[in-house]
Structures are given as structure tokens and as C-alpha cells.
Scaffold this active site. Structure first.
Site, short mmCIF file in Angstrom:
data_model
loop_
_atom_site.label_atom_id
_atom_site.label_comp_id
_atom_site.label_asym_id
_atom_site.label_seq_id
_atom_site.Cartn_x
_atom_site.Cartn_y
_atom_site.Cartn_z
CG ASP A 169 -51.46 84.71 98.02
OD1 ASP A 169 -50.35 84.62 98.54
OD2 ASP A 169 -51.97 85.79 97.67
CG HIS B 175 -50.99 89.60 98.34
ND1 HIS B 175 -50.66 88.30 98.08
CD2 HIS B 175 -49.82 90.28 98.30
CE1 HIS B 175 -49.36 88.20 97.89
NE2 HIS B 175 -48.83 89.39 98.03
P1 NDP Z 1 -40.36 93.33 92.45
O1 NDP Z 1 -40.53 93.39 90.98
O2 NDP Z 1 -39.75 92.13 93.04
O3 NDP Z 1 -41.73 93.61 93.22
C1 NDP Z 1 -42.59 94.65 92.86
C2 NDP Z 1 -43.77 94.72 93.78
O4 NDP Z 1 -44.51 93.52 93.71
C3 NDP Z 1 -43.41 94.91 95.26
O5 NDP Z 1 -44.32 95.86 95.81
C4 NDP Z 1 -43.66 93.56 95.84
O6 NDP Z 1 -44.07 93.63 97.19
C5 NDP Z 1 -44.85 93.14 95.01
N1 NDP Z 1 -45.25 91.74 95.13
C6 NDP Z 1 -46.53 91.31 95.20
N2 NDP Z 1 -46.59 90.01 95.32
C7 NDP Z 1 -45.35 89.57 95.34
C8 NDP Z 1 -44.79 88.30 95.48
N3 NDP Z 1 -45.53 87.25 95.65
N4 NDP Z 1 -43.47 88.18 95.45
C9 NDP Z 1 -42.69 89.27 95.30
N5 NDP Z 1 -43.18 90.50 95.19
C10 NDP Z 1 -44.49 90.66 95.22
O7 NDP Z 1 -39.54 94.61 92.93
P2 NDP Z 1 -38.24 95.31 92.37
O8 NDP Z 1 -37.77 96.16 93.49
O9 NDP Z 1 -37.34 94.37 91.67
O10 NDP Z 1 -38.83 96.25 91.23
C11 NDP Z 1 -39.71 97.28 91.48
C12 NDP Z 1 -39.56 98.30 90.36
O11 NDP Z 1 -40.60 99.23 90.52
C13 NDP Z 1 -38.24 99.07 90.39
O12 NDP Z 1 -37.68 99.05 89.11
C14 NDP Z 1 -38.69 100.48 90.77
O13 NDP Z 1 -37.91 101.47 90.17
C15 NDP Z 1 -40.08 100.48 90.21
N6 NDP Z 1 -41.00 101.49 90.72
C16 NDP Z 1 -41.74 102.11 89.77
C17 NDP Z 1 -42.64 103.07 90.10
C18 NDP Z 1 -43.37 103.73 89.02
O14 NDP Z 1 -43.40 103.21 87.90
N7 NDP Z 1 -44.00 104.83 89.29
C19 NDP Z 1 -42.84 103.45 91.50
C20 NDP Z 1 -42.05 102.72 92.43
C21 NDP Z 1 -41.16 101.76 92.03
P3 NDP Z 1 -43.07 93.43 98.43
O15 NDP Z 1 -42.10 94.58 98.35
O16 NDP Z 1 -43.98 93.49 99.61
O17 NDP Z 1 -42.42 92.09 98.23
#
Ligand code: NDP
Length: 331
Positions: free
Chosen positions: A159, A187
Site C-alpha cells: 500500500d 491492510h
Molecule cells: P497468492 O499467493 O496470490 O496470495 C496469498 C495470500 O496473500 C492471500 O491470502 C492473499 O489475500 C494475500 N495477499 C496479501 N496482500 C496481497 C496483495 N496485495 N495482492 C495479492 N494477494 C495478497 O495466493 P495463491 O492462491 O496463488 O497461493 C496461496 C498458496 O497458499 C497456495 O499454494 C495454497 O496451497 C497455500 N496455502 C498454504 C497453507 C499452508 O502452508 N499451511 C495454508 C493455506 C494455503 P487475498 O486472498 O485477500 O488476495
């Protein structure tokens, strides 16, 4: 050369992590003399995708990358880490209420706090990116009582970078010439991007941004809403959420925390001590300076009536999120 430090990224098979691994392994985050050993955590169904990321990292032939450990086991992932990027979080699915999303994510961050408490270095620096980032960071800290609460932070740097970039474009200067824009609070859409203490360098002299822009209506209106809605604008254009800029901001945040922010203020979500009338004991974004691995809230700024209203609104949202999150943790 220094000994490698262990660095964990969660959600390592996801979009943000795909850019973040390179920021870290190339030296952009911890500096050109600090080797890193990367621990990559994701959930079991993502292990195949993660294997592809591991292959690409090997193919980058990066001199600072001392090793990579892909895993689905949090205690293995957090073992002895000096820095933790908590990116993985449950994505918002269609029809999901904010409350459901909060509940799902709070559980993940409770577990990860417990694992950090058990196996991470006691001086580990934790940056939460996964949303709701501020409240996730608070919960993580509460379940890791043996690690100082100052070591848990949430990302508002994207931001800040967005705000700085908007102002530079408005004034017509390179982005590096604008500094000390502040992001206050959560955020989320209640965040307050505050240009009132920002300065710009024009022709070698420093000038307040307020005077350089000289358009109060823009600064209180379009500027604030553009920054607040920038994430949605990127999704509309790219059909996917911002990832490159989110990863760059995560790297900026951690780099400044480890290596110092110099004469710039940076915004970080940190456990509030009640400064500037923010609620205490929520993770609230403040302007901070960093040196010797520690952050310090910038003191003595004047808060206008307009800013007061904005700070109160975002503080109220964080206090509510905290109550909801604590209730989920008790279940
Ligand atoms: P991203 O890598 O795009 O995003 C991950 C997180 O970052 C989301 O919560 C997203 O929020 C957040 N975020 C914060 N700021 C921003 C921003 N400015 N722009 C975009 N995102 C932002 O998500 P993916 O779905 O590609 O990847 C998530 C991974 O996490 C997957 O591989 C999944 O399997 C994994 N995962 C792992 C866990 C663990 O290790 N225990 C638990 C859950 C998931 P928002 O959704 O609000 O955009």
C-alpha cells in the site's frame, strides 16, 4: 562469506511466492553477501507444483542459494528459521462471508504460531502477507509466547509503495524522490494512506508533498480511493491478483527490517502500544524507522481531524476482527 540463514515461505506453491523466491534467493532481500537456505511450505496437494518451483530455482543457478527444503510439515518448515514470510492463506471463495474467511485463516495462523514457538529461532522475524494479514499476525504472536511480540508484523508496504508511486506520478518526479508517505491501520479497505507528512525532492530541494500537489480534494478523495482499490484494479486487468508487486513489497519490508530503513519512514503492521490513539494490542500499521533489526514508531506527528476519523475507523475494524478471531481460537 556469512553462514546461510534459514528462511521460510508458506504458500510456497502460490502466485506471490513464485515471485518472492527469486527476490530472496537472488540477494535482493537479505543483501548480496548473505546466503540463504529456503524452506518452502505448502499443503500436501500442492507438493507436485512445489516440485516445479524447486526445479526452477535449481535452474536459476543462484550463487546465494545454499539449499531448498520443500515440505508440507510446519515443524520441519519453521525449524531454526531466522525469517518467516507467511504468505499462504485460504483464498476467498465465491459466496464466502468475510467472517468465514477470517475463521479459516485464524486457525491456520494459530497452528503456525504454535509451530514457530516450538522450533523457530527465538529472534525470528515474521512477516504476515496472507489475509486478513494484521489479525493473522496478532493470532500468530499470541500462540508463540516464547518469541517477542515485536517480531510479528503484517505487510502494508505494498500500500505504501502504491501510494508513493501515485504521488510521484501526480507530481511528475521519479518514485525515489517521494518519501514518508504513511499507511495507517488495517491492510483492508479501511486503511488510511496519509500524504500529510510526505516530502518530495524537486531540483535538489525538499518540499512537502501537500504543497507540491496543491490539490486537497484529490489528496483526500481520488488519491485515497485509488490506493485502497488498487488491488481490485489489478485483478480486473490481469484476471489474477497482484503477485509481483506483493512479493516485491514483502521483500522491501523484510530487507528494511534486517538491514535498516536509513532516513526513510516505512509502514509496517506492528503490535500496537496505543500510539496515536490506536487501540492497543492489535496489529496496526504505523510509520516506523528500523535499525539494528528493530523497528520504532515515528513519534510526535500531528494528527488532523480528518486523519483522526480515518485512524479511528480502521482501529475499530481491527478491534472487531481481534474479538472475532479470539472467539474462533477458543472453539
Ligand atoms: P497468492 O499467493 O496470490 O496470495 C496469498 C495470500 O496473500 C492471500 O491470502 C492473499 O489475500 C494475500 N495477499 C496479501 N496482500 C496481497 C496483495 N496485495 N495482492 C495479492 N494477494 C495478497 O495466493 P495463491 O492462491 O496463488 O497461493 C496461496 C498458496 O497458499 C497456495 O499454494 C495454497 O496451497 C497455500 N496455502 C498454504 C497453507 C499452508 O502452508 N499451511 C495454508 C493455506 C494455503 P487475498 O486472498 O485477500 O488476495
Amino acid at each position: 562469506q556469512a553462514a546461510p540463514i534459514k528462511v521460510v515461505i508458506t504458500g510456497a506453491a502460490g502466485q506471490i511466492a513464485y515471485s518472492l523466491v527469486y527476490q530472496i534467493a537472488s540477494g535482493a532481500c537479505f543483501g548480496p553477501d548473505q546466503p540463504v537456505f529456503l524452506h518452502l511450505l505448502d499443503i500436501t496437494p500442492m507438493m507436485g507444483v512445489l516440485e516445479g518451483v524447486v526445479m526452477e530455482l535449481a535452474d536459476c543457478a543462484l550463487p546465494l542459494l545454499a539449499g531448498v527444503l520443500p515440505t508440507a510439515n510446519p515443524e520441519e518448515a519453521f525449524k531454526d528459521v531466522a525469517a518467516a514470510f507467511l504468505v499462504g492463506a485460504m483464498p476467498r471463495k465465491e459466496g464466502m462471508e468475510r467472517k468465514d474467511l477470517l475463521a479459516a485463516n485464524v486457525r491456520i495462523f494459530k497452528e503456525q504460531g504454535q509451530a514457530l514457538d516450538k522450533v523457530a529461532r527465538k529472534d525470528v522475524k515474521v512477516l504476515v502477507v496472507g489475509n486478513p494479514a494484521n489479525t493473522n499476525a496478532l493470532i500468530c504472536s499470541k500462540y508463540a509466547p516464547s518469541i517477542p511480540k515485536e517480531n510479528f508484523t503484517a505487510m502494508t508496504r505494498l500500500d505504501q509503495n502504491r501510494a508513493q508511486s501515485q504521488l510521484a506520478a501526480k507530481i511528475g518526479v521519479p518514485v525515489k524522490d517521494v518519501k514518508n508517505v504513511i499507511i495507517w491501520g488495517n491492510h483492508s479497505s479501511t486503511q488510511f494512506p496519509d500524504p500529510s507528512n510526505a516530502v518530495v525532492t524537486i531540483g535538489g530541494a525538499q518540499k512537502p508533498v501537500l504543497a507540491a500537489v496543491n490539490d486537497e480534494e484529490y489528496l483526500k478523495g481520488a488519491f485515497v480511493s485509488t490506493v485502497q482499490k488498487r488491488g481490485a484494479a489489478v485483478i480486473a486487468a490481469r484476471k489474477m491478483s497482484s503477485a509481483l508487486s506483493a512479493a516485491k513489497a514483502a521483500s522491501d519490508h523484510m530487507r528494511d527490517w534486517f538491514l535498516g530503513s536509513g532516513d526513510r519512514w516505512v509502514s509496517m503492521g506492528v503490535v500496537s502500544d496505543g500510539s496515536y490513539g490506536a487501540p492497543a494490542d492489535v496489529v496496526f500499521s504505523f510509520p516506523v524507522t528500523t535499525s539494528n533489526g528493530k523497528w520504532k514508531i515515528v513519534e510526535g506527528l500531528t494528527v488532523s481531524d480528518f486523519a483522526r476519523q480515518m485512524l479511528d475507523a480502521t482501529g475499530k475494524e481491527l478491534a472487531e476482527e481481534k474479538e472475532e478471531a479470539l472467539a474462533v481460537c477458543k472453539d
